[in-house]
Design a protein around this motif. Structure first.
Motif, mmCIF file in Angstrom:
data_model
loop_
_atom_site.group_PDB
_atom_site.id
_atom_site.type_symbol
_atom_site.label_atom_id
_atom_site.label_comp_id
_atom_site.label_asym_id
_atom_site.label_seq_id
_atom_site.Cartn_x
_atom_site.Cartn_y
_atom_site.Cartn_z
ATOM 1 N N UNK A 327 0.825 -1.205 0.000
ATOM 2 C CA UNK A 327 0.000 0.000 0.000
ATOM 3 C C UNK A 327 0.858 1.253 0.000
ATOM 4 N N UNK A 328 2.077 1.173 0.530
ATOM 5 C CA UNK A 328 2.940 2.346 0.623
ATOM 6 C C UNK A 328 3.446 2.753 -0.755
ATOM 7 N N UNK A 329 3.972 1.783 -1.505
ATOM 8 C CA UNK A 329 4.567 2.102 -2.803
ATOM 9 C C UNK A 329 3.542 2.640 -3.788
ATOM 10 N N UNK A 330 2.282 2.248 -3.623
ATOM 11 C CA UNK A 330 1.256 2.705 -4.558
ATOM 12 C C UNK A 330 0.667 4.062 -4.174
ATOM 13 N N UNK A 331 1.025 4.583 -3.019
ATOM 14 C CA UNK A 331 0.497 5.873 -2.590
ATOM 15 C C UNK A 331 1.231 6.991 -3.323
ATOM 16 N N UNK A 332 0.515 7.961 -3.928
ATOM 17 C CA UNK A 332 1.188 9.031 -4.685
ATOM 18 C C UNK A 332 2.053 9.939 -3.803
ATOM 19 N N UNK A 337 7.575 11.954 -0.135
ATOM 20 C CA UNK A 337 8.010 11.777 1.249
ATOM 21 C C UNK A 337 9.395 11.148 1.307
ATOM 22 N N UNK A 338 9.667 10.187 0.427
ATOM 23 C CA UNK A 338 10.976 9.546 0.395
ATOM 24 C C UNK A 338 12.065 10.544 0.024
ATOM 25 N N UNK A 339 11.765 11.421 -0.907
ATOM 26 C CA UNK A 339 12.739 12.464 -1.265
ATOM 27 C C UNK A 339 12.984 13.413 -0.097
ATOM 28 N N UNK A 340 11.924 13.690 0.673
ATOM 29 C CA UNK A 340 12.083 14.545 1.849
ATOM 30 C C UNK A 340 12.971 13.877 2.886
ATOM 31 N N UNK A 341 12.847 12.554 3.037
ATOM 32 C CA UNK A 341 13.703 11.824 3.974
ATOM 33 C C UNK A 341 15.164 11.902 3.554
ATOM 34 N N UNK A 342 15.417 11.728 2.275
ATOM 35 C CA UNK A 342 16.794 11.791 1.788
ATOM 36 C C UNK A 342 17.367 13.196 1.965
ATOM 37 N N UNK A 343 16.535 14.199 1.751
ATOM 38 C CA UNK A 343 16.978 15.582 1.915
ATOM 39 C C UNK A 343 17.371 15.876 3.359
ATOM 40 N N UNK A 344 16.674 15.252 4.317
ATOM 41 C CA UNK A 344 16.944 15.470 5.739
ATOM 42 C C UNK A 344 17.919 14.448 6.317
ATOM 43 N N UNK A 345 18.629 13.712 5.436
ATOM 44 C CA UNK A 345 19.656 12.757 5.858
ATOM 45 C C UNK A 345 19.094 11.691 6.790
ATOM 46 N N UNK A 346 17.896 11.223 6.486
ATOM 47 C CA UNK A 346 17.278 10.200 7.326
ATOM 48 C C UNK A 346 18.061 8.890 7.287
ATOM 49 N N UNK A 347 18.601 8.548 6.140
ATOM 50 C CA UNK A 347 19.295 7.264 5.993
ATOM 51 C C UNK A 347 20.731 7.302 6.496
ATOM 52 N N UNK A 368 5.233 6.324 7.538
ATOM 53 C CA UNK A 368 4.421 6.913 6.477
ATOM 54 C C UNK A 368 2.965 6.481 6.614
ATOM 55 N N UNK A 369 2.747 5.201 6.870
ATOM 56 C CA UNK A 369 1.378 4.697 7.003
ATOM 57 C C UNK A 369 0.672 5.299 8.211
ATOM 58 N N UNK A 370 1.424 5.508 9.298
ATOM 59 C CA UNK A 370 0.809 6.006 10.526
ATOM 60 C C UNK A 370 0.567 7.508 10.505
ATOM 61 N N UNK A 371 1.535 8.272 9.993
ATOM 62 C CA UNK A 371 1.511 9.715 10.182
ATOM 63 C C UNK A 371 1.316 10.529 8.915
ATOM 64 N N UNK A 372 1.644 9.973 7.765
ATOM 65 C CA UNK A 372 1.649 10.770 6.540
ATOM 66 C C UNK A 372 0.471 10.446 5.639
ATOM 67 N N UNK A 373 0.283 9.164 5.335
ATOM 68 C CA UNK A 373 -0.759 8.764 4.385
ATOM 69 C C UNK A 373 -2.136 9.135 4.908
ATOM 70 N N UNK A 374 -2.981 9.627 4.004
ATOM 71 C CA UNK A 374 -4.349 9.966 4.381
ATOM 72 C C UNK A 374 -5.206 8.709 4.299
ATOM 73 N N UNK A 375 -5.853 8.340 5.402
ATOM 74 C CA UNK A 375 -6.672 7.120 5.366
ATOM 75 C C UNK A 375 -7.888 7.284 4.467
ATOM 76 N N UNK A 376 -8.166 6.250 3.703
ATOM 77 C CA UNK A 376 -9.361 6.226 2.852
ATOM 78 C C UNK A 376 -10.334 5.246 3.488
ATOM 79 N N UNK A 377 -11.451 5.766 3.964
ATOM 80 C CA UNK A 377 -12.376 4.968 4.770
ATOM 81 C C UNK A 377 -12.841 3.707 4.054
#
Length: 642
Positions: A327-332, A337-347, A368-377
């Motif tokens: 479900x994560x990879x298919x989320x637009x 968000x992944x680019x934002x992580x790389x920008x902030x030196x998350x890895x 990402x699933x808990x805090x970022x992705x918008x739940x679709x009921x």
């Protein structure tokens, strides 16, 4: 509505982030786009702190909310922290860090108690600040607590609202008057003390323990360690209906148990470990003897298996109907968000594809699933359905899991579950902020033990306590025994007595009115008073004389009773001046030949307090609570020590 506080559900914290230049967001589409960019950047920064954290009930999240009424557009959320109040204070820390790194943001945070940050600093708050007057006054700005003050004069009305401010008024006021709204240093220190252990506490609150769990649970927790929390909650809050599903396990068979190292939060571990439970004989789960070294690991694993089984049994869909997929990879939003992580030196410079990189990527996906992705009921899966989806999608080998169980790192020591009375006292002192104060007094107490404890401190503290203001809201307690002397307005007191008794202020002695009124009534000034208002003065003198006669008669009647004999009297050898005995008392005693000595109020007070303190036998009680609240700690009774 203005001046009204919105209700927050129990065990839930609500947080909102506003833009200080909110007036620039006039176009709704531009406003939403700006907030979405801000939200993505904030969550990307916070991933460095909270990715991998096991939330007790719900995770921290931010969502956009359009303007409504007098509340401008903002991002925010509500998190139910359940039994783990540390989740709430972690959110306070995260909000503080957001306002520190993004200086154009103003944050509010409250729970069911309202502005709970003020509760943490309650003893330092100004008297005017209460739940009614604190509405829309408490905010975090530039990483510091700000409190919108009340206007003290007409000049401050030019920039301060007369009543409770609105959110737009606050957002216009803080950027221009932030220094005047900054909370006092003691208040800010009290709040910062509560969160000063972060971010280290995020890792320190984890606990790793061995558990013998079914292979399916071991495989699920390797990919989704956050699913541990709902499983423990399902077991912890079980009812007889839930346990029906555990009579015969369908998803997690006891024959497939393997040894695994499971990471808990300390709160979740305590809930699981401290609750006794025996499995149904029909379930197939059998525990070794309690003397077995693996008993605890088997008991923990058995409880976890029951929790996961209850979760899956509550699913409305069968495992064959749940679609597997990432479900994560298919989320637009994932790519941005992944680019934002790389920008902030998350890895942290890890090579893409390495074991540590994959571990960090897995934590980022959960975050990402808990805090970022918008739940679709319509497509959101329950926690049990997510477990079943993983069971269907992930393949695992029982033999490999058994081999991994033979080479596990050591588990953590759980001795922190048990604390001594001394450790409990230390924790309470830390929480109340009296640790440093008691440490500073320790040297004085040691000296007092050598030189003798000064009992006058007790009488001084009690007199100060009695002189404080009390009302239906409670009594004011002196801040410390070393505080300033009791403030007593003599003029106000004598003026009040003048109105009641009809005498001049010069006729009243605030130290000992009862001892001096007859002498003062015979003074020259009293004669002048009589000439002006003879009837009024005669009435006042008659009233005072009647009160005096009445008190003398009561003393004579009580002198021979058990109550009268129970009081310690002033010794005849004691200097009468030290006890402020009046001349009239001495004349009355000699005239009537009665041996009625005045009660030694201070000595009786100390004796009764010490007797009450001794009866507490070292436990909390009224005497120790009152005296310690005033900063006075009584020494131990070494006479009765064995």
């Amino acid at each position: 509505m203005e001046g009204m506080r919105e209700r927050v559900l129990q065990d839930t914290v609500r947080y909102r982030l506003y833009l200080s230049d909110h007036l620039s967001l006039s176009d709704p589409r531009t406003c939403r786009d700006r907030w979405e960019r801000q939200r993505e950047e904030i969550l990307g920064r916070l991933a460095l702190l909270s990715a991998g954290y096991i939330w007790h009930n719900e995770a921290f999240s931010l969502n956009y909310t359009a303007a409504r009424g007098d509340i401008p557009s903002h991002i925010g959320g509500m998190t139910n922290f359940g039994d783990n109040v540390d989740d709430e204070w972690l959110i306070v820390y995260l909000i503080q860090q957001i306002t520190k790194e993004f200086p154009d943001l103003v944050a509010s945070i409250e729970d069911e108690d309202g502005d709970f940050l003020l509760i943490e600093a309650a003893k330092y708050l100004p008297k005017w600040l209460n739940p009614d007057t604190s509405v829309n006054r408490v905010f975090l700005y530039h990483g510091e607590l700000h409190i919108i003050p009340l206007p003290q004069n007409t000049g401050e009305l030019s920039w301060l609202p007369a009543g409770n401010p609105t959110i737009p008024e606050v957002l216009s006021l803080l950027p221009t008057h932030s220094e005047k709204c900054l909370a006092t240093e003691p208040i800010r220190k009290a709040i910062n003390k509560r969160i000063q252990s972060y971010p280290e506490k995020i890792h320190n609150d984890q606990h790793r323990a061995y558990c013998y769990v079914p292979a399916g649970i071991a495989a699920v927790l390797k990919h989704r360690p956050d699913l541990l929390a709902p499983a423990i909650q399902a077991f912890y809050l079980r009812d007889p209906i839930d346990l029906r599903a555990c009579r015969s396990f369908k998803f997690f068979l006891p024959e497939t148990r393997v040894k695994a190292l499971v990471t808990f939060s300390k709160c979740l571990y305590a809930q699981l470990q401290q609750q006794p439970f025996m499995p149904d004989k029909r379930s197939g789960y059998k525990l070794p003897a309690q003397s077995d070294q693996n008993f605890k690991a088997h008991a923990l694993g058995m409880k976890l298996a029951h929790g996961f089984e209850i979760l899956c049994a509550k699913c409305s869909q069968s495992i064959s109907n749940i679609k597997a997929g990432n479900a994560v990879a298919s989320d637009p939003q994932w790519e941005g968000f992944l680019n934002s992580l790389k920008k902030n030196a998350y890895f942290r410079g890890e090579l893409e594809g390495s074991a540590r990189y994959r571990e960090l990527l897995q934590m980022a996906e959960i975050y990402f699933q808990q805090s970022v992705a918008r739940p679709k009921s319509s497509s959101t899966l329950s926690r049990g359905e997510q477990v079943m989806q993983l069971l269907q999608a992930q393949s695992y080998s029982l033999e490999e899991l058994q081999k991994e169980g033979e080479n596990l790192p050591p588990e953590d020591d759980d001795s922190w579950l048990n604390i001594s009375l001394e450790e409990l006292d230390r924790l309470l002192e830390d929480a109340s902020g009296t640790k440093l104060l008691n440490a500073a007094r320790q040297e004085e107490e040691d000296e007092e033990e050598e030189d003798g404890y000064d009992l006058q401190d007790i009488t001084k503290c009690m007199k100060a306590f009695v002189s404080k203001v009390s009302s239906y809201e409670g009594a004011e307690v002196p801040r410390s025994s070393a505080g300033s002397e009791v403030q007593f307005d003599v003029n106000s007191f004598t003026n009040a007595l003048e109105k009641i008794l009809g005498v001049e202020s010069e006729e009243l002695d605030s130290d000992d009115l009862e001892d001096e009124e007859s002498d003062l009534l015979d003074s020259d000034e009293d004669s002048d008073r009589k000439e002006e208002n003879p009837e009024e003065c005669a009435s006042a003198a008659n009233t005072l004389g009647n009160i005096r006669d009445y008190m003398d008669q009561m003393d004579r009647e009580l002198a021979g009773t058990h109550i009268g004999k129970s009081f310690t009297k002033v010794s005849g050898e004691v200097d009468l001046e030290n006890h402020e005995l009046s001349k009239k008392e001495a004349r009355a005693e000699s005239k009537e030949n009665l041996n009625i000595l005045p009660v030694d109020v201070d000595l009786n007070l100390v004796e009764n307090l010490l007797e009450s303190y001794s009866s507490q036998a070292g436990l909390p009680g009224p005497t120790s609570n009152i005296l310690q609240s005033m900063g006075l700690r009584l020494p131990d009774n070494k006479d009765n020590a064995t």
